[in-house]
Scaffold this motif. Structure first.
Motif, PDB file in Angstrom:
ATOM      1  N   LEU A   1      19.136  71.579 106.114  1.00 16.15           N
ATOM      2  CA  LEU A   1      20.168  72.256 105.328  1.00 16.15           C
ATOM      3  C   LEU A   1      20.070  73.770 105.535  1.00 16.15           C
ATOM      4  O   LEU A   1      18.978  74.335 105.559  1.00 16.15           O
ATOM      5  CB  LEU A   1      20.006  71.929 103.842  1.00 16.15           C
ATOM      6  N   PRO A   2      21.204  74.447 105.670  1.00 18.15           N
ATOM      7  CA  PRO A   2      21.182  75.900 105.867  1.00 18.15           C
ATOM      8  C   PRO A   2      20.568  76.629 104.676  1.00 18.15           C
ATOM      9  O   PRO A   2      20.532  76.115 103.553  1.00 18.15           O
ATOM     10  CB  PRO A   2      22.664  76.252 106.018  1.00 18.15           C
ATOM     11  N   GLN A   3      20.126  77.848 104.927  1.00 14.49           N
ATOM     12  CA  GLN A   3      19.497  78.668 103.885  1.00 14.49           C
ATOM     13  C   GLN A   3      20.428  78.876 102.696  1.00 14.49           C
ATOM     14  O   GLN A   3      19.993  78.898 101.545  1.00 14.49           O
ATOM     15  CB  GLN A   3      19.091  80.017 104.481  1.00 14.49           C
ATOM     16  N   ALA A   4      21.738  78.969 102.956  1.00 21.44           N
ATOM     17  CA  ALA A   4      22.695  79.238 101.887  1.00 21.44           C
ATOM     18  C   ALA A   4      22.729  78.132 100.836  1.00 21.44           C
ATOM     19  O   ALA A   4      23.127  78.364  99.689  1.00 21.44           O
ATOM     20  CB  ALA A   4      24.096  79.421 102.487  1.00 21.44           C
ATOM     21  N   CYS A   5      22.319  76.923 101.220  1.00 19.14           N
ATOM     22  CA  CYS A   5      22.344  75.796 100.276  1.00 19.14           C
ATOM     23  C   CYS A   5      21.358  75.986  99.132  1.00 19.14           C
ATOM     24  O   CYS A   5      21.463  75.315  98.102  1.00 19.14           O
ATOM     25  CB  CYS A   5      22.034  74.492 101.002  1.00 19.14           C
ATOM     26  N   TRP A   6      20.384  76.875  99.303  1.00 18.66           N
ATOM     27  CA  TRP A   6      19.364  77.085  98.284  1.00 18.66           C
ATOM     28  C   TRP A   6      19.610  78.361  97.491  1.00 18.66           C
ATOM     29  O   TRP A   6      18.754  78.799  96.726  1.00 18.66           O
ATOM     30  CB  TRP A   6      17.991  77.113  98.925  1.00 18.66           C
ATOM     31  N   GLY A   7      20.806  78.922  97.654  1.00 15.16           N
ATOM     32  CA  GLY A   7      21.170  80.110  96.897  1.00 15.16           C
ATOM     33  C   GLY A   7      22.025  79.758  95.694  1.00 15.16           C
ATOM     34  O   GLY A   7      21.995  78.635  95.179  1.00 15.16           O
ATOM     35  N   SER A   8      22.844  80.714  95.274  1.00  8.34           N
ATOM     36  CA  SER A   8      23.666  80.510  94.077  1.00  8.34           C
ATOM     37  C   SER A   8      25.145  80.339  94.395  1.00  8.34           C
ATOM     38  O   SER A   8      25.960  80.232  93.489  1.00  8.34           O
ATOM     39  CB  SER A   8      23.496  81.702  93.124  1.00  8.34           C
TER      40      SER A   8
ATOM     41  N   ARG B   1      25.390  75.467  97.332  1.00  2.00           N
ATOM     42  CA  ARG B   1      24.365  74.745  96.583  1.00  2.00           C
ATOM     43  C   ARG B   1      24.842  73.346  96.176  1.00  2.00           C
ATOM     44  O   ARG B   1      24.033  72.501  95.778  1.00  2.00           O
ATOM     45  CB  ARG B   1      23.954  75.539  95.342  1.00  2.00           C
ATOM     46  N   ARG B   2      26.166  73.121  96.275  1.00  2.00           N
ATOM     47  CA  ARG B   2      26.691  71.789  95.955  1.00  2.00           C
ATOM     48  C   ARG B   2      26.151  70.725  96.915  1.00  2.00           C
ATOM     49  O   ARG B   2      26.097  69.549  96.570  1.00  2.00           O
ATOM     50  CB  ARG B   2      28.222  71.791  96.011  1.00  2.00           C
ATOM     51  N   VAL B   3      25.752  71.130  98.111  1.00  2.00           N
ATOM     52  CA  VAL B   3      25.271  70.157  99.103  1.00  2.00           C
ATOM     53  C   VAL B   3      23.966  69.509  98.632  1.00  2.00           C
ATOM     54  O   VAL B   3      23.875  68.266  98.571  1.00  2.00           O
ATOM     55  CB  VAL B   3      25.114  70.811 100.483  1.00  2.00           C
ATOM     56  N   PRO B   4      22.911  70.275  98.286  1.00  2.00           N
ATOM     57  CA  PRO B   4      21.710  69.604  97.767  1.00  2.00           C
ATOM     58  C   PRO B   4      21.954  68.905  96.430  1.00  2.00           C
ATOM     59  O   PRO B   4      21.318  67.892  96.135  1.00  2.00           O
ATOM     60  CB  PRO B   4      20.680  70.731  97.648  1.00  2.00           C
ATOM     61  N   GLN B   5      22.883  69.425  95.626  1.00  2.73           N
ATOM     62  CA  GLN B   5      23.209  68.745  94.374  1.00  2.73           C
ATOM     63  C   GLN B   5      23.805  67.358  94.647  1.00  2.73           C
ATOM     64  O   GLN B   5      23.473  66.373  93.979  1.00  2.73           O
ATOM     65  CB  GLN B   5      24.183  69.581  93.545  1.00  2.73           C
ATOM     66  N   LEU B   6      24.695  67.306  95.645  1.00  2.00           N
ATOM     67  CA  LEU B   6      25.281  66.025  96.023  1.00  2.00           C
ATOM     68  C   LEU B   6      24.215  65.081  96.584  1.00  2.00           C
ATOM     69  O   LEU B   6      24.212  63.881  96.288  1.00  2.00           O
ATOM     70  CB  LEU B   6      26.386  66.249  97.066  1.00  2.00           C
ATOM     71  N   LEU B   7      23.296  65.627  97.375  1.00  2.00           N
ATOM     72  CA  LEU B   7      22.200  64.818  97.903  1.00  2.00           C
ATOM     73  C   LEU B   7      21.329  64.288  96.768  1.00  2.00           C
ATOM     74  O   LEU B   7      20.880  63.131  96.795  1.00  2.00           O
ATOM     75  CB  LEU B   7      21.365  65.654  98.869  1.00  2.00           C
TER      76      LEU B   7
ATOM     77  N   LEU C   1      15.076  72.447  89.679  1.00  2.00           N
ATOM     78  CA  LEU C   1      15.207  72.581  91.123  1.00  2.00           C
ATOM     79  C   LEU C   1      16.092  73.748  91.519  1.00  2.00           C
ATOM     80  O   LEU C   1      15.973  74.290  92.615  1.00  2.00           O
ATOM     81  CB  LEU C   1      15.780  71.281  91.724  1.00  2.00           C
ATOM     82  N   GLY C   2      17.007  74.139  90.639  1.00  2.00           N
ATOM     83  CA  GLY C   2      17.938  75.217  90.975  1.00  2.00           C
ATOM     84  C   GLY C   2      17.398  76.608  90.733  1.00  2.00           C
ATOM     85  O   GLY C   2      18.097  77.602  90.988  1.00  2.00           O
ATOM     86  N   GLN C   3      16.148  76.719  90.234  1.00  2.00           N
ATOM     87  CA  GLN C   3      15.567  78.034  89.994  1.00  2.00           C
ATOM     88  C   GLN C   3      15.242  78.722  91.324  1.00  2.00           C
ATOM     89  O   GLN C   3      14.921  78.068  92.308  1.00  2.00           O
ATOM     90  CB  GLN C   3      14.283  77.897  89.165  1.00  2.00           C
TER      91      GLN C   3
END
Length: 646
Positions: A83-90, A94-100, A172-174
């Protein structure tokens, strides 16, 4: 400054991707533990759950769970780390890891529910049967849809998964550090090493020894791990996993098992049991209707002690027929029963011959024997014959096929997930018999029913138990349909010259405290021909593999046999036995003791008092068992029971 631009180490928290992965794996582990606990509570008495047993179940279960997560963690890590770095930002990414996370939670709960449904049906974790069910997804899915409130259950799972994902995302979103590519690569390599170690050390039967309480061993297993292990090992070579004897000894023992008066061996090699059978008496070209009944365990019949009055027609049939009281199924699935009845073959480990696609045809079957005598054998199935590879098997072994897909809708009054009702099937049988009789030909019809199967539905108004309310209703409807069928047949000019055979394809359930609970394999067998046969009760111990030679003997056929069964009506003191098995364990029962052959060349004996002990290949009963199963596996691999007629 770090060499990798993504190596950010400004926080003491775990890197975001690693934290996410560990939470996922921890959640899976929690669900596995909760599933095991739920199944244990549901089967507490059968599992004989002492404190020591419970400790063993959960300790062994942890090994299995971690073994599965070693594989699943590697796959999830590849996905998470890409997953790209942007997926772990705000931002929106971030919807991608949330969907996963939601998908993972849904999958966890779906697997847990599926395990419960499978356990409810079979009393075991996912196994070879679950793998087979994937192949025939339409029937299985339809059956589940008709048996359970699937859509409300899926909606509930979805809601729970959404709630769980929402709660889990809070920590996880912190903000946290991110793993750079170099560290991701090192972690993936380490994960690959762990998975390889698991593959080398933990097999499908680890850490569960073959002896002991079956429920305890199944509870200690991990369903998904068992599923993939069964998928990988769906055909088992006997000689690699089971106890063996020298080929010459197997040949001698086998010849002793199948030898009978007026039989002359003519095999091409030592273990070949091919022999010429000269049956005494005149040849009788009688009609034969062989009905294989779905899941009809003996325990449901009044004549075997059931007090609910579910089977008045079959109970009456027991007084008007040759009634076999000590008769056993070879396995726990329809394809096993059809294999035993049609080929007279012991249940070799792994897939039945019926389902060994590409190698399921060309054998000296019961149908071919009838065809050689001028009959037109018909396999008449209430469902769609592609299920369990039935059409390919029967058409490749001398039969003409008539199944649900070959009939117009107008000729079927009732259908469910598995096919037409038994009444519809019997109407088709009468129609075929009328046509053959009108043409002046004897007929051989081999039927396979479907109504006595979950979802247990049938036409309304037939019996006093509403459709879909459980097994008792399905058994009573099955009996009702048989009564109607015989009533219709009695009005036909061909009835007096017809032999009717009624037998179950398998028992209704094989789960028990032992691997092969013998009594669960007991099924009824009736041979009904009131104008031709004097009714009597036959208590000789016998097996489904004995039906074909008995039937051909009854008709006075002379033929070349590759059958492992014996004529049950022949006089003599041959030693009765029943061959029973599942996809893994193989048994031989002599009426007092049961010999069990298991993977890792294990041999056990179960005595009449249910005491189980390890034995060696010098045990006479074990030697008989090895001869049957080793010989049958050898015959299959060298096509020693291939048809050699015209």
């Amino acid at each position: 400054m770090p060499n990798d631009p993504y190596d950010i180490d400004s926080s003491c928290r775990l890197p975001a991707q690693l934290r996410f992965l560990l939470w996922l794996l921890g959640s899976w582990l929690a669900v596995f533990t909760a599933t095991r606990l739920t199944l244990l509570v549901a089967s507490f008495a059968q599992a004989e759950a002492t404190p020591a047993a419970i400790l063993g179940i959960f300790a062994g279960g942890l090994v299995y769970d971690l073994a599965f997560l070693a594989y699943a963690g590697l796959a999830l890590a590849m996905l998470v780390f890409l997953l790209p770095q942007a997926c772990w930002g705000s931002g929106p990414a971030r919807r991608v890891p949330q969907l996963l996370l939601f998908a993972s939670c849904f999958a966890m709960l779906f697997v847990a529910l599926s395990e419960w449904i499978f356990w409810d049906e079979f009393g075991v974790r996912f196994n070879f049967i679950a793998v087979d069910y994937l192949v025939y997804s339409k029937e299985v899915v339809d059956n589940i849809l008709e048996s359970y409130p699937v859509w409300p259950l899926l909606a509930a799972i979805g809601a729970l998964a959404l709630l769980a994902a929402h709660r889990l995302w809070r920590p996880l979103g912190q903000p946290a550090a991110l793993l750079g590519w170099r560290r991701r690569g090192l972690l993936l390599a380490a994960g690959g090493g762990v998975a390889a170690l698991v593959a080398a050390t933990i097999g499908q039967d680890f850490p569960r020894p073959s002896e002991g309480n079956t429920y305890q061993r199944e509870l200690a297993a991990n369903g998904p791990y068992q599923f993939f292990a069964a998928f990988r090992n769906n055909e088992i070579k006997y000689g690699e996993f089971y106890a063996t004897l020298p080929a010459a000894e197997v040949a001698t023992l086998l010849h002793g098992e199948v030898a009978e008066p007026l039989a002359v061996f003519a095999g091409s090699e030592a273990q070949d049991i091919r022999r010429h059978i000269d049956n005494p008496g005149a040849l009788r070209r009688l009609n034969v209707v062989l009905v294989t009944i779905e899941s009809l365990s003996a325990k449901y019949l009044g004549v075997f002690g059931d007090a609910r009055g579910l089977t008045p027609n079959l109970d009456r049939l027991s007084r008007d027929s040759l009634f076999f009281t000590n008769f056993y199924a070879t396995g726990t699935r329809t394809d096993r029963g059809l294999e035993a009845i049609t080929l007279s073959l012991p249940p070799t480990p792994g897939r039945s011959v019926v389902k060994r696609i590409g190698r399921e045809s060309g054998y000296a079957s019961l149908g071919r024997q009838f065809r050689a005598q001028g009959y037109d054998p018909v396999f008449l199935y209430g469902g769609r014959g592609y299920f369990d590879n039935m059409n390919a098997f029967f058409s490749g072994n001398g039969y003409r096929i008539v199944d649900q897909s070959a009939l117009p809708k107008a000729e079927m009054e009732f259908e469910n997930a598995w096919g037409m009702s038994d009444e519809d099937l019997y109407r088709q049988a009468v129609k075929l018999a009328d046509a053959e009789h009108a043409a002046g030909k004897p007929f051989f019809l081999q039927l396979m029913t479907t109504s006595n199967h979950r979802p247990y539905t049938y036409p309304d108004g037939r019996i006093d138990i509403p459709s879909g309310e459980g097994r008792a209703g399905a058994v009573k409807y099955t009996d009702y349909a048989i009564g109607r069928f015989l009533e219709a047949a009695r009005q036909k000019p061909w009835f007096a010259q017809t032999v009717f055979v009624f037998v179950a394809d398998h028992n209704a359930g094989s789960a028990g405290q032992q691997d092969l609970p013998v009594e669960n394999y007991r099924i009824p067998l009736f041979i009904h021909a009131p104008a031709l046969l004097e009714p009597r009760r036959i208590d000789r111990l016998a097996s489904q593999i004995d039906i074909a030679p008995t039937l051909l003997g009854l008709l006075g056929f002379d033929y070349t046999s590759t059958f492992y069964g014996r004529d049950m009506l022949r006089d003599g003191d041959w030693q009765g036995r029943a061959l029973i098995g599942n996809y893994q364990h193989l048994g031989l029962y002599d009426g007092e003791r049961l010999a069990i052959l298991s993977p890792r060349r294990q041999m056990r004996s179960v005595d009449a008092d249910a005491a189980e002990r390890a034995v060696g290949s010098d045990d006479p009963l074990v030697r008989r068992a090895i001869a049957y199963y080793q010989g049958a596996d050898h015959a299959f691999r060298h096509r020693l029971f291939a048809w050699q007629g015209g």
